[in-house]
Design a protein around this motif. Structure first.
Motif, PDB file in Angstrom:
ATOM      1  N   GLN A 128       1.086  -0.929   0.107  1.00 10.90           N
ATOM      2  CA  GLN A 128       0.093   0.088   0.242  1.00 10.90           C
ATOM      3  C   GLN A 128       0.960   1.456  -0.307  1.00 10.90           C
ATOM      4  O   GLN A 128       1.967   1.057   0.761  1.00 10.90           O
ATOM      5  N   ALA A 129      -0.292   2.278  -0.455  1.00 11.74           N
ATOM      6  CA  ALA A 129       1.348   3.472  -0.420  1.00 11.74           C
ATOM      7  C   ALA A 129       1.221   3.797   0.702  1.00 11.74           C
ATOM      8  O   ALA A 129       0.709   4.090   2.322  1.00 11.74           O
ATOM      9  N   VAL A 141       2.404  -0.462  -6.250  1.00  9.61           N
ATOM     10  CA  VAL A 141       2.053   0.359  -4.753  1.00  9.61           C
ATOM     11  C   VAL A 141       0.464   0.750  -5.452  1.00  9.61           C
ATOM     12  O   VAL A 141       0.496   1.147  -6.101  1.00  9.61           O
ATOM     13  N   SER A 142      -0.593  -0.010  -4.505  1.00  7.72           N
ATOM     14  CA  SER A 142      -1.721   0.489  -4.024  1.00  7.72           C
ATOM     15  C   SER A 142      -2.385   1.622  -3.381  1.00  7.72           C
ATOM     16  O   SER A 142      -1.462   2.281  -2.390  1.00  7.72           O
ATOM     17  N   SER A 143      -2.841   2.369  -4.085  1.00  6.60           N
ATOM     18  CA  SER A 143      -3.586   4.049  -3.165  1.00  6.60           C
ATOM     19  C   SER A 143      -4.465   3.675  -2.710  1.00  6.60           C
ATOM     20  O   SER A 143      -5.059   2.712  -2.217  1.00  6.60           O
ATOM     21  N   THR A 159       5.101   2.110  -9.166  1.00  4.31           N
ATOM     22  CA  THR A 159       4.828   0.754  -9.691  1.00  4.31           C
ATOM     23  C   THR A 159       5.883   0.889 -10.476  1.00  4.31           C
ATOM     24  O   THR A 159       5.761   1.723 -11.594  1.00  4.31           O
ATOM     25  N   GLY A 211       3.804   2.141   2.753  1.00  3.20           N
ATOM     26  CA  GLY A 211       4.448   0.933   2.779  1.00  3.20           C
ATOM     27  C   GLY A 211       6.133   1.453   2.563  1.00  3.20           C
ATOM     28  O   GLY A 211       6.435   1.768   1.484  1.00  3.20           O
ATOM     29  N   PRO A 242       2.079   5.584  -5.640  1.00  2.00           N
ATOM     30  CA  PRO A 242       1.440   4.598  -6.397  1.00  2.00           C
ATOM     31  C   PRO A 242       2.917   4.902  -8.434  1.00  2.00           C
ATOM     32  O   PRO A 242       2.249   4.241  -8.557  1.00  2.00           O
TER      33      PRO A 242
END
Length: 121
Positions: free
Chosen positions: A13-14, A119-121, A90, A16, A87
């Protein structure tokens, strides 16, 4: 022949962190400059960070203060500690090494197979 094997990618996750590793094996007289590059679909591969024999480091502006490149010469390994991930980080991360396989040969370029960082937002 020299082989580079990356590990440590994944989904985070963003905000991290992830730590990438790249281990070199084979006939190695010396590893000189070690680099991490990033590839995003539709864009050119980008140099993210580099470290030379004197441990002098250089970073692209977008990762300064968040990423740290380091090396362990005893293990022929380079690391990329990535903190506060966004993000926009990525992509597929490739390590690249300038390697001298004998004192009588010039440096050659070697690349790893890449490791995906998402990387997810």
């Amino acid at each position: 022949q020299v082989h580079l094997v990356e590990s440590g990618g994944g989904l985070v996750q963003a905000g991290g962190s992830l730590r990438l590793s790249c281990a070199a094996s084979g006939i190695i007289f010396s590893l000189t400059t070690l680099n991490w590059h990033r590839q995003v679909p539709g864009k050119q591969r980008e140099l993210v960070a580099s470290i030379n024999n004197a441990h002098y480091t250089n970073y692209t502006d977008s990762v300064k203060g968040r990423f740290t490149i380091s090396r362990d010469n005893a293990r022929n390994t380079v690391y990329l500690q990535m903190d506060n991930l966004k993000p926009g980080d990525t992509g597929v991360y490739f390590c690249n090494a300038k390697v001298r396989t004998s004192p009588f040969r010039p440096k050659d370029d070697y690349w790893g197979q890449g490791t995906q960082v998402t990387v997810s937002s």
